[in-house]
Design a protein around this motif. Structure first.
Motif, PDB file in Angstrom:
ATOM      1  N   THR A  72     -35.344  21.624  58.951  1.00  0.00           N
ATOM      2  CA  THR A  72     -36.358  21.948  59.957  1.00  0.00           C
ATOM      3  C   THR A  72     -37.677  21.239  59.700  1.00  0.00           C
ATOM      4  O   THR A  72     -38.278  20.667  60.616  1.00  0.00           O
ATOM      5  N   GLU A  73     -38.117  21.254  58.435  1.00  0.00           N
ATOM      6  CA  GLU A  73     -39.462  20.745  58.146  1.00  0.00           C
ATOM      7  C   GLU A  73     -39.532  19.739  57.009  1.00  0.00           C
ATOM      8  O   GLU A  73     -40.624  19.318  56.634  1.00  0.00           O
ATOM      9  N   GLY A  74     -38.401  19.362  56.447  1.00  0.00           N
ATOM     10  CA  GLY A  74     -38.403  18.373  55.382  1.00  0.00           C
ATOM     11  C   GLY A  74     -38.318  18.998  54.002  1.00  0.00           C
ATOM     12  O   GLY A  74     -38.635  20.166  53.811  1.00  0.00           O
ATOM     13  N   GLU A  75     -37.894  18.182  53.024  1.00  0.00           N
ATOM     14  CA  GLU A  75     -37.720  18.678  51.664  1.00  0.00           C
ATOM     15  C   GLU A  75     -39.045  18.833  50.931  1.00  0.00           C
ATOM     16  O   GLU A  75     -39.253  19.828  50.222  1.00  0.00           O
ATOM     17  N   ARG A  76     -39.950  17.880  51.106  1.00  0.00           N
ATOM     18  CA  ARG A  76     -41.211  17.963  50.372  1.00  0.00           C
ATOM     19  C   ARG A  76     -42.065  19.102  50.926  1.00  0.00           C
ATOM     20  O   ARG A  76     -42.244  19.228  52.129  1.00  0.00           O
ATOM     21  N   GLY A  77     -42.593  19.898  50.016  1.00  0.00           N
ATOM     22  CA  GLY A  77     -43.423  21.024  50.436  1.00  0.00           C
ATOM     23  C   GLY A  77     -42.654  22.297  50.723  1.00  0.00           C
ATOM     24  O   GLY A  77     -43.237  23.293  51.147  1.00  0.00           O
ATOM     25  N   LEU A  78     -41.343  22.289  50.486  1.00  0.00           N
ATOM     26  CA  LEU A  78     -40.541  23.493  50.668  1.00  0.00           C
ATOM     27  C   LEU A  78     -40.922  24.516  49.603  1.00  0.00           C
ATOM     28  O   LEU A  78     -40.932  24.207  48.408  1.00  0.00           O
ATOM     29  N   LEU A  79     -41.267  25.728  50.038  1.00  0.00           N
ATOM     30  CA  LEU A  79     -41.678  26.785  49.117  1.00  0.00           C
ATOM     31  C   LEU A  79     -40.597  27.842  48.994  1.00  0.00           C
ATOM     32  O   LEU A  79     -39.837  28.101  49.936  1.00  0.00           O
ATOM     33  N   ALA A  80     -40.571  28.479  47.830  1.00  0.00           N
ATOM     34  CA  ALA A  80     -39.604  29.547  47.603  1.00  0.00           C
ATOM     35  C   ALA A  80     -39.761  30.659  48.635  1.00  0.00           C
ATOM     36  O   ALA A  80     -38.774  31.241  49.092  1.00  0.00           O
ATOM     37  N   SER A  81     -40.983  30.933  49.021  1.00  0.00           N
ATOM     38  CA  SER A  81     -41.225  32.011  49.980  1.00  0.00           C
ATOM     39  C   SER A  81     -40.721  31.682  51.373  1.00  0.00           C
ATOM     40  O   SER A  81     -40.629  32.565  52.224  1.00  0.00           O
ATOM     41  N   ASP A  82     -40.375  30.409  51.623  1.00  0.00           N
ATOM     42  CA  ASP A  82     -39.807  30.032  52.926  1.00  0.00           C
ATOM     43  C   ASP A  82     -38.359  30.507  53.070  1.00  0.00           C
ATOM     44  O   ASP A  82     -37.861  30.677  54.188  1.00  0.00           O
TER      45      ASP A  82
END
Length: 497
Positions: free
Chosen positions: A476-486
């Protein structure tokens, strides 16, 4: 949740098992060269489905049966009108058996031949790796090593036959160096090592071709492992009963968050709530209670200054998750001791694992899930991280033998080992290499253990839901910047199929 089994999963085998399957197939009446032709034909079909417009190909052939597959594929490419560059690491005159027969077939089809020389330019639009396959015993060396380097330094896409050369088919470890393939077409039985360890960086897409061999009819060759499939989620998560209530949906207790380390326990408790637990309780340092109430007021947060203040909380829960943000000091030791005194199933993560290694080296239970990453696994087994990564399947099995219960060895191609054996998770992505991901997994596992008839199946489902949520978030939004809380919100979709 419904009871699951491995019957619907793809079986995975070791290289030795696949060689035995190959031998029995030949003994059953299929000529060995016919099987080689069948493999090459399947590989050619895989090639054409991915590169339908390619007009040239370079095939690098070793001296074993993998090289024979390459020679036959070269003949098929020539017959289809492609320009073929065929490179052999050995002179054709020294080849024997089926490999020599395959080389002669390619020559009769008009395919040219070059013996490998350092500095050889690979001119095909696609490169086929038919150097080693599963026959590698030690680290690659000599001309094979140089040929692998040439493949990796070229810019063309690569089709690997059976296994990328240099990659262990059993462990997923790189043996010195390995071909970085765009696609790996693997034959007869899918291999454990294609799905864990270093493998995801080398295999590319995996195209399994059984060649008409029904491996599972040989009951005396049980699969070495099984590959998890998201179809299990559909099977497990049926609609809820219309008369269920929160007391029937599991009570999860999360114990963690030492003074100054509250985030991990908050992530775990919120993930437990999002995965559908009826009740979630958090036992954490008092200073983190306000943050918990603000972040997720549905979680019942208790401030405790030590294990004694936990009181009856562990005995009131259906499952205890212990470890996120626990620390290894006096507070963490007391909290873990309180959890271990409970008879409830446990999910043990993070510093609770380090404390087990240092303070409870003999502790063993049948009703717990241990979730180490390679560093924690190394401490539990008293070895190095390199030892763990050199044979992840055996490391996971060794942990299960020593500690009982269910082991989840995290990392690329996470492994789950329990009473049913070894399963491999093929999902997940590099965006999940960030802080807090393990804490979210432990919270998810807590809910699923509380709701499942077996902790092993809960572990399968939790690892899959976690990894698939990461994949969906990255898509949906890309791998970089993916947070655990997502992850928790994305995972919710997978448990409501």
């Amino acid at each position: 949740m419904s009871t699951l089994s491995t019957s619907s999963l793809r079986p995975l085998y070791t290289a030795a098992q696949v060689r035995e399957l190959d031998r029995r197939t030949i003994a059953g009446g299929i000529e060995s060269f016919a099987l080689m032709q069948r493999a090459a034909s399947s590989a050619w079909h895989s090639f054409r489905s991915r590169w339908p417009h390619a007009r040239s190909v370079t095939v690098l052939c070793g001296s074993g049966n993998n090289g024979g597959d390459g020679h036959v594929l070269a003949a098929l490419a020539m017959q289809s009108g492609l320009k073929v560059q065929r490179i052999s690491l050995k002179p054709l005159a020294v080849l024997s058996g089926d490999v020599a027969r395959a080389a002669e077939l390619a020559t009769a089809a008009g395919v040219g031949f070059d013996e490998w020389q350092p500095g050889t330019t690979l001119v095909g639009e696609v490169v086929v790796d038919a150097l080693l396959g599963t026959g590698l015993a030690g680290e690659v060396a000599g001309d094979v090593k140089r040929a692998i380097s040439a493949i990796n330094e070229a810019s063309q896409p690569v089709l690997a036959l059976d296994t990328p050369s240099g990659l262990s088919a059993d462990t997923g470890a790189v043996l010195g160096t390995a071909v970085m393939a765009t696609c790996t077409v693997t034959f007869i039985g899918d291999k454990v090592g294609l799905h864990t360890g270093d493998a995801p960086a080398y295999t590319g897409e995996i195209d399994f071709r059984p060649l008409g061999v029904k491996a599972q009819v040989y009951f005396d060759i049980p699969p070495s492992a099984w590959r998890l499939d998201d179809s299990l989620l559909l099977e497990a998560f049926r609609p809820r009963s219309r008369i269920c209530h929160k007391g029937s949906l599991g009570h999860v207790l999360v114990m963690g968050g030492a003074p100054g380390f509250g985030g991990a326990a908050l992530l775990a408790s919120q993930a437990a709530a999002r995965l559908g637990a009826g009740k979630v309780t958090l036992a954490t340092s008092p200073e983190h209670v306000t943050a918990s109430l603000v972040r997720c007021p549905e979680v019942m947060a208790h401030g405790i200054r030590g294990g004694a203040e936990a009181g009856m909380l562990p005995s009131q829960a259906d499952v205890v998750v212990v470890g996120p943000g626990l620390g290894q000091g006096a507070w963490g030791q007391a909290i873990l001791q309180s959890a271990l005194q409970s008879s409830a199933p446990l999910v043990v993560d993070a510093d609770a694992l380090n404390l087990l290694a240092s303070h409870w080296p003999e502790e063993r239970r049948d009703n717990w899930v241990l979730t180490p990453h390679p560093g924690e696994a190394a401490r539990l087994l008293g070895c190095s991280v390199a030892d763990i990564q050199s044979d992840r399947p055996e490391a996971a099995r060794a942990l299960q033998r020593a500690r009982g219960g269910v082991i989840i060895l995290k990392g690329a191609g996470s492994l789950v080992v329990g009473p049913s054996g070894l399963v491999v998770c093929p999902y997940g992505n590099p965006g999940m290499a960030s802080g807090g991901m393990g804490d979210v997994l432990s919270g998810m596992l807590g809910t699923l253990v509380a709701q499942s008839s077996t902790i092993e199946q809960a572990a399968w489902l939790g690892v899959m839901a976690h990894a698939l949520a990461g994949d969906e978030a990255a898509k949906t939004e890309g791998e970089r910047g993916l947070l655990a809380s997502d992850l928790a919100s994305y995972a919710r979709a997978f448990i409501n199929p």
